[in-house]
Design a protein around this motif. Structure first.
Motif, PDB file in Angstrom:
ATOM      1  N   ALA A   1       1.968  -0.548  16.016  1.00 26.84           N
ATOM      2  CA  ALA A   1       2.892  -0.720  17.123  1.00 26.84           C
ATOM      3  C   ALA A   1       2.361  -1.635  18.212  1.00 26.84           C
ATOM      4  CB  ALA A   1       3.235   0.642  17.728  1.00 26.84           C
ATOM      5  N   GLY A   2       1.068  -1.838  18.259  1.00 27.48           N
ATOM      6  CA  GLY A   2       0.468  -2.593  19.350  1.00 27.48           C
ATOM      7  C   GLY A   2       0.015  -3.976  18.939  1.00 27.48           C
ATOM      8  N   ARG A   3      -0.614  -4.647  19.892  1.00 26.42           N
ATOM      9  CA  ARG A   3      -1.149  -5.977  19.646  1.00 26.42           C
ATOM     10  C   ARG A   3      -2.228  -5.935  18.569  1.00 26.42           C
ATOM     11  NH1 ARG A   3      -5.671  -8.402  21.253  1.00 26.42           N
ATOM     12  NH2 ARG A   3      -6.273  -6.637  22.557  1.00 26.42           N
TER      13      ARG A   3
ATOM     14  N   VAL B   1     -12.426  -1.235  26.909  1.00 25.86           N
ATOM     15  CA  VAL B   1     -11.008  -1.191  26.570  1.00 25.86           C
ATOM     16  C   VAL B   1     -10.619  -2.506  25.895  1.00 25.86           C
ATOM     17  CG1 VAL B   1      -8.667  -1.136  27.510  1.00 25.86           C
ATOM     18  CG2 VAL B   1     -10.407   0.428  28.400  1.00 25.86           C
ATOM     19  N   LEU B   2      -9.945  -2.400  24.768  1.00 29.98           N
ATOM     20  CA  LEU B   2      -9.444  -3.564  24.046  1.00 29.98           C
ATOM     21  C   LEU B   2      -7.970  -3.814  24.333  1.00 29.98           C
ATOM     22  CD1 LEU B   2     -11.085  -2.883  20.564  1.00 29.98           C
ATOM     23  CD2 LEU B   2     -11.897  -4.468  22.322  1.00 29.98           C
ATOM     24  N   ASP B   3      -7.231  -2.740  24.552  1.00 34.77           N
ATOM     25  CA  ASP B   3      -5.793  -2.847  24.803  1.00 34.77           C
ATOM     26  C   ASP B   3      -5.348  -1.581  25.521  1.00 34.77           C
ATOM     27  OD1 ASP B   3      -3.249  -3.847  24.809  1.00 34.77           O
ATOM     28  OD2 ASP B   3      -3.043  -3.981  22.629  1.00 34.77           O
ATOM     29  N   ARG B   4      -4.226  -1.688  26.248  1.00 35.47           N
ATOM     30  CA  ARG B   4      -3.722  -0.523  26.990  1.00 35.47           C
ATOM     31  C   ARG B   4      -2.326  -0.095  26.548  1.00 35.47           C
ATOM     32  NH1 ARG B   4      -6.468   1.820  30.896  1.00 35.47           N
ATOM     33  NH2 ARG B   4      -8.365   0.789  31.615  1.00 35.47           N
ATOM     34  N   ASP B   5      -1.704  -0.833  25.677  1.00 35.79           N
ATOM     35  CA  ASP B   5      -0.346  -0.471  25.263  1.00 35.79           C
ATOM     36  C   ASP B   5      -0.190  -0.665  23.760  1.00 35.79           C
ATOM     37  OD1 ASP B   5       2.290   0.295  25.288  1.00 35.79           O
ATOM     38  OD2 ASP B   5       3.030  -1.667  25.946  1.00 35.79           O
ATOM     39  N   PRO B   6      -0.625   0.353  22.976  1.00 35.41           N
ATOM     40  CA  PRO B   6      -1.220   1.618  23.383  1.00 35.41           C
ATOM     41  C   PRO B   6      -2.710   1.461  23.680  1.00 35.41           C
ATOM     42  CG  PRO B   6      -1.062   1.550  21.020  1.00 35.41           C
ATOM     43  CD  PRO B   6      -0.423   0.282  21.522  1.00 35.41           C
ATOM     44  N   LEU B   7      -3.321   2.508  24.278  1.00 35.59           N
ATOM     45  CA  LEU B   7      -4.736   2.449  24.643  1.00 35.59           C
ATOM     46  C   LEU B   7      -5.612   2.370  23.408  1.00 35.59           C
ATOM     47  CD1 LEU B   7      -6.806   2.549  26.957  1.00 35.59           C
ATOM     48  CD2 LEU B   7      -6.804   5.045  26.737  1.00 35.59           C
ATOM     49  N   ARG B   8      -6.494   1.381  23.387  1.00 37.29           N
ATOM     50  CA  ARG B   8      -7.467   1.215  22.326  1.00 37.29           C
ATOM     51  C   ARG B   8      -8.810   0.836  22.957  1.00 37.29           C
ATOM     52  NH1 ARG B   8      -4.131   3.546  19.974  1.00 37.29           N
ATOM     53  NH2 ARG B   8      -3.055   3.000  18.034  1.00 37.29           N
ATOM     54  N   LEU B   9      -9.878   1.497  22.494  1.00 31.79           N
ATOM     55  CA  LEU B   9     -11.217   1.210  22.997  1.00 31.79           C
ATOM     56  C   LEU B   9     -12.158   0.929  21.835  1.00 31.79           C
ATOM     57  CD1 LEU B   9     -10.005   3.919  24.674  1.00 31.79           C
ATOM     58  CD2 LEU B   9     -12.072   3.491  26.012  1.00 31.79           C
TER      59      LEU B   9
ATOM     60  N   VAL C   1     -13.078   1.390  16.691  1.00 32.01           N
ATOM     61  CA  VAL C   1     -11.897   1.351  17.542  1.00 32.01           C
ATOM     62  C   VAL C   1     -11.260   2.740  17.546  1.00 32.01           C
ATOM     63  CG1 VAL C   1      -9.639   0.318  17.960  1.00 32.01           C
ATOM     64  CG2 VAL C   1     -11.502  -1.075  17.033  1.00 32.01           C
ATOM     65  N   VAL C   2     -11.039   3.282  18.766  1.00 34.80           N
ATOM     66  CA  VAL C   2     -10.421   4.600  18.879  1.00 34.80           C
ATOM     67  C   VAL C   2      -9.142   4.499  19.698  1.00 34.80           C
ATOM     68  CG1 VAL C   2     -12.652   5.765  18.709  1.00 34.80           C
ATOM     69  CG2 VAL C   2     -11.708   5.246  20.981  1.00 34.80           C
ATOM     70  N   ASP C   3      -8.314   5.531  19.562  1.00 32.58           N
ATOM     71  CA  ASP C   3      -7.058   5.566  20.303  1.00 32.58           C
ATOM     72  C   ASP C   3      -7.225   6.358  21.598  1.00 32.58           C
ATOM     73  OD1 ASP C   3      -7.064   8.271  19.585  1.00 32.58           O
ATOM     74  OD2 ASP C   3      -5.571   8.024  18.007  1.00 32.58           O
ATOM     75  N   GLY C   4      -6.116   6.671  22.243  1.00 30.20           N
ATOM     76  CA  GLY C   4      -6.163   7.353  23.529  1.00 30.20           C
ATOM     77  C   GLY C   4      -6.647   8.782  23.465  1.00 30.20           C
ATOM     78  N   ARG C   5      -6.792   9.330  22.267  1.00 24.44           N
ATOM     79  CA  ARG C   5      -7.364  10.664  22.092  1.00 24.44           C
ATOM     80  C   ARG C   5      -8.796  10.610  21.596  1.00 24.44           C
ATOM     81  NH1 ARG C   5      -6.024  14.758  24.537  1.00 24.44           N
ATOM     82  NH2 ARG C   5      -6.695  16.102  22.829  1.00 24.44           N
TER      83      ARG C   5
END
Length: 215
Positions: free
Chosen positions: A6-8, A45-53, A72-76
């Motif tokens: 869904a994200g970049r 942080v790699l992206d915020r929509d959705p959050l990816r680190l 790479v992890v998600d917002g959880r």
């Protein structure tokens, strides 16, 4: 690679660059004795929509990381399914990194086991009060006429518990907190600022513990 459908799209080169930067910072902190053995972890942080680190992996010596030792992890804090190295496991604290990034707006988070933080959490369980210190400017606070309290939260293996204890105490300005008998978290707009905040907080916490008998 694709961080999420869904994200970049997060490219392999972008992830490698993040891994290279994280490895350099980890080596620096390991050299200072703040990431002994496999302890500690870092993220960007790699992206915020959705959050990816991008988060350093679990179980590796932090002084010997390479550019590929990131997940790479998600917002959880869970590893996303499409990874260049699916065998790698993110740090156990990845969920807390994600929560800090979400709540504070930080783009880089550092977790180290500096002894000053461990001692400060022991001696100041209700928060570490700091006042009239020039180094407070380095974390964006006033050097005089303001009492800054660095939050201290109980340790837990549940990252949601730590986040739940930290958030009510955070004043929205101090870029870090202490986990009792564990270490500290600090953050910034990028890795360089997160490093600076970590180093300055360690100095301030050292001062607090070494002068506690005079308070």
């Amino acid at each position: 690679m694709s961080g999420t459908s869904a994200g970049r799209r997060i490219g392999t080169g972008e992830l490698e660059a993040a891994g290279r930067a994280l490895a350099a910072e980890a080596a620096r902190f390991a050299g200072m004795g703040w990431m002994r053995g496999t302890s500690g972890n870092l993220s960007v942080v790699l992206d915020r929509d959705p959050l990816r680190l991008a988060v350093t992996v679990s179980g590796l010596d932090k002084g010997e990381l390479t550019s590929s030792d990131v997940v790479v992890v998600d917002g959880r804090g869970a590893a996303v399914t499409d990874q260049p190295r699916p065998d790698l496991v993110p740090s156990a604290e990845a969920a807390l990194h994600a929560r800090i990034a979400e709540v504070t707006g930080a783009d880089a988070v550092v977790h180290v086991h500096a002894m000053a933080a461990v001692l400060a959490g022991h001696w100041f369980p209700d928060g570490v009060p700091l006042r009239d210190l020039e180094m407070l400017k380095g974390i964006g606070r006033a050097a005089h006429d303001e009492t800054v309290v660095v939050p201290v939260v109980p340790n837990s293996q549940d990252m949601d518990e730590i986040a739940g204890a930290f958030e009510p105490q955070w004043d929205g300005r101090t870029p870090g907190f202490v986990v009792a008998r564990h270490g500290m978290y600090a953050w910034g707009q990028d890795l360089a600022q997160a490093r600076h905040h970590t180093e300055i907080l360690e100095f301030l916490l050292t001062f607090a513990t070494e002068t506690r008998a005079l308070r």
